[in-house]
Design an enzyme around this catalytic site. Structure first.
Site, PDB file in Angstrom:
ATOM      1  N   ASN A  20      10.657  -3.012   8.263  1.00  0.00           N
ATOM      2  CA  ASN A  20      11.688  -2.388   7.059  1.00  0.00           C
ATOM      3  C   ASN A  20      13.210  -2.875   7.486  1.00  0.00           C
ATOM      4  O   ASN A  20      14.086  -2.565   6.639  1.00  0.00           O
ATOM      5  CB  ASN A  20      11.723  -0.926   7.562  1.00  0.00           C
ATOM      6  CG  ASN A  20      10.146  -0.318   6.866  1.00  0.00           C
ATOM      7  OD1 ASN A  20       9.840  -1.152   6.067  1.00  0.00           O
ATOM      8  ND2 ASN A  20      10.137   0.977   7.110  1.00  0.00           N
ATOM      9  N   HIS A  72       6.763   1.303   0.687  1.00  0.00           N
ATOM     10  CA  HIS A  72       6.913   1.431   2.445  1.00  0.00           C
ATOM     11  C   HIS A  72       7.019   3.016   2.678  1.00  0.00           C
ATOM     12  O   HIS A  72       6.857   3.509   3.785  1.00  0.00           O
ATOM     13  CB  HIS A  72       8.067   0.757   3.044  1.00  0.00           C
ATOM     14  CG  HIS A  72       7.483  -0.748   3.093  1.00  0.00           C
ATOM     15  ND1 HIS A  72       8.093  -1.700   4.130  1.00  0.00           N
ATOM     16  CD2 HIS A  72       7.144  -1.438   2.244  1.00  0.00           C
ATOM     17  CE1 HIS A  72       7.509  -2.999   3.955  1.00  0.00           C
ATOM     18  NE2 HIS A  72       6.801  -2.901   2.899  1.00  0.00           N
ATOM     19  N   ARG A  93       9.575  -1.906  -3.258  1.00  0.00           N
ATOM     20  CA  ARG A  93       9.190  -2.083  -1.834  1.00  0.00           C
ATOM     21  C   ARG A  93       9.474  -0.812  -0.926  1.00  0.00           C
ATOM     22  O   ARG A  93       8.737  -0.386  -0.089  1.00  0.00           O
ATOM     23  CB  ARG A  93       9.741  -3.478  -1.373  1.00  0.00           C
ATOM     24  CG  ARG A  93       9.249  -3.656   0.241  1.00  0.00           C
ATOM     25  CD  ARG A  93       9.495  -5.076   0.488  1.00  0.00           C
ATOM     26  NE  ARG A  93       9.105  -5.410   1.695  1.00  0.00           N
ATOM     27  CZ  ARG A  93       9.942  -5.672   2.937  1.00  0.00           C
ATOM     28  NH1 ARG A  93      11.213  -5.813   2.726  1.00  0.00           N
ATOM     29  NH2 ARG A  93       9.486  -5.905   3.919  1.00  0.00           N
ATOM     30  N   HIS A 135       3.838  -7.894  -5.864  1.00  0.00           N
ATOM     31  CA  HIS A 135       4.568  -9.251  -5.254  1.00  0.00           C
ATOM     32  C   HIS A 135       5.116 -10.258  -6.345  1.00  0.00           C
ATOM     33  O   HIS A 135       5.218 -11.295  -6.071  1.00  0.00           O
ATOM     34  CB  HIS A 135       3.469  -9.662  -4.353  1.00  0.00           C
ATOM     35  CG  HIS A 135       3.217  -9.239  -3.051  1.00  0.00           C
ATOM     36  ND1 HIS A 135       2.173  -9.011  -2.455  1.00  0.00           N
ATOM     37  CD2 HIS A 135       4.016  -7.902  -2.556  1.00  0.00           C
ATOM     38  CE1 HIS A 135       2.129  -8.037  -1.237  1.00  0.00           C
ATOM     39  NE2 HIS A 135       3.411  -7.741  -1.472  1.00  0.00           N
TER      40      HIS A 135
END
Length: 314
Positions: free
Chosen positions: A89, A61, A57, A186
């Site tokens: 975040n 990001h 993740r 995911h």
């Protein structure tokens, strides 16, 4: 004609000079870099099984804001609030793993390997350690000097519909195929209620609950995330096998049991729906598409330097 071609070649070489990525970028300067980072990620994962999802993740990001330049790793300083303190975040974690990897790499080849490259390699290792595919990571990213919390609004939201997702990904040169494949990330990790609360209460003027949610799944989520949710860390795993990288995510989307609106949105147009069905029925097809999409996403470059400390600019 020949002169036009020469000009074009000159333009492209100048354009790629800054951050031209290559598989053997460190072959002479830091040949063991892949192995050193993989060891650190493996040790951290043995102590905390949430580490792989966190690293994957974090890399995603990072790449979606200013390219894969390690800007997500920088600490806020003075009046500047950094990306890691932006609303999407604040739940990122496992930054210490990147610090440990940087320390281990610096001990072998000081001043050579960027933090952005370390994060890209660690994300690949995270997928491999949880049973997913492997791929060769192109290297040579540079670390950025700018990190602003305000820019995290550019990240795709879990409430996005298909046209918003398409726009977010295409702005970064990523196709609809890559959108569907990367959504499969995911399969790992945990989500707080805030990311899917919109589907459980006051969904719209007609429905209290999102009608695209399976009723029994909606009921179990509502018990975890009541309307006046007081539990700060309330939430649930992204899928029942949340520490294993598999294609279950796509099966859940087809069963109306995915957490995010943005995941369910993949069924709203034929092109993405067909890909969901394809990956649900073939783990091999998903693994191949995911690996290729990660190479593409991680090649969006940004920065200018090789940081000494991943949390501060030089």
């Amino acid at each position: 004609m020949a002169s036009t071609l020469a000009l074009l070649l000159l333009f492209f070489s100048a354009f790629s000079q800054g951050n031209a990525l290559s598989l053997n970028y460190y072959s002479k300067t830091c040949p063991d870099v892949d192995y050193v980072i993989a060891q650190v990620v493996r040790e951290a994962t043995m102590k905390d099984k949430t580490v792989p999802a966190a690293l994957l993740r974090m890399h995603f990001h990072d790449c979606f804001i200013r390219g894969c330049d390690g800007s997500v790793l920088l600490n806020s300083k003075g009046g500047n609030k950094a990306e890691k303190d932006g609303p999407p975040n604040v739940s990122l974690h496992a930054f210490y793993v990147i610090d440990s990897a940087k320390k281990a790499v610096e001990a072998k080849c000081p001043g050579i390997v960027s933090c952005a490259d370390i994060l890209a390699l660690a994300a690949r290792d995270a997928v491999v350690l949880t049973g997913g595919p492997t791929w060769d990571v192109p290297k040579g990213r540079k670390d950025g000097r700018i990190s602003k919390a305000s820019e995290t609004v550019q990240l795709p939201f879990p409430t996005f519909n298909i046209s918003q997702l398409k726009q977010s990904f295409s702005q970064r040169g990523l196709s609809m195929e890559e959108l569907v494949a990367l959504s499969g990330g995911h399969t790992l990790g945990f989500s707080h209620c805030s990311s899917f609360q919109n589907r459980l209460h006051n969904f719209n003027s007609t429905h209290d609950i999102d009608p695209t949610l399976h009723p029994s799944f909606a009921a179990s989520l509502r018990s975890i995330c009541p309307i006046k949710n007081k539990a700060k860390n309330a939430g649930t795993n992204m899928d029942p096998s949340s520490a294993t990288f598999d294609n279950n995510f796509y099966k859940l989307v087809l069963q109306k049991k995915s957490l995010f609106s943005s995941d369910q949105a993949l069924l709203t147009i034929p092109k993405t729906k067909d890909l969901v069905s394809k990956y649900a029925s073939s783990k091999k097809a998903f693994n191949t598409a995911f690996a290729n999409s990660m190479i593409k996403m991680s090649s969006i470059t940004g920065g200018q330097e090789v940081r000494k400390d991943c949390r501060v600019v030089n």
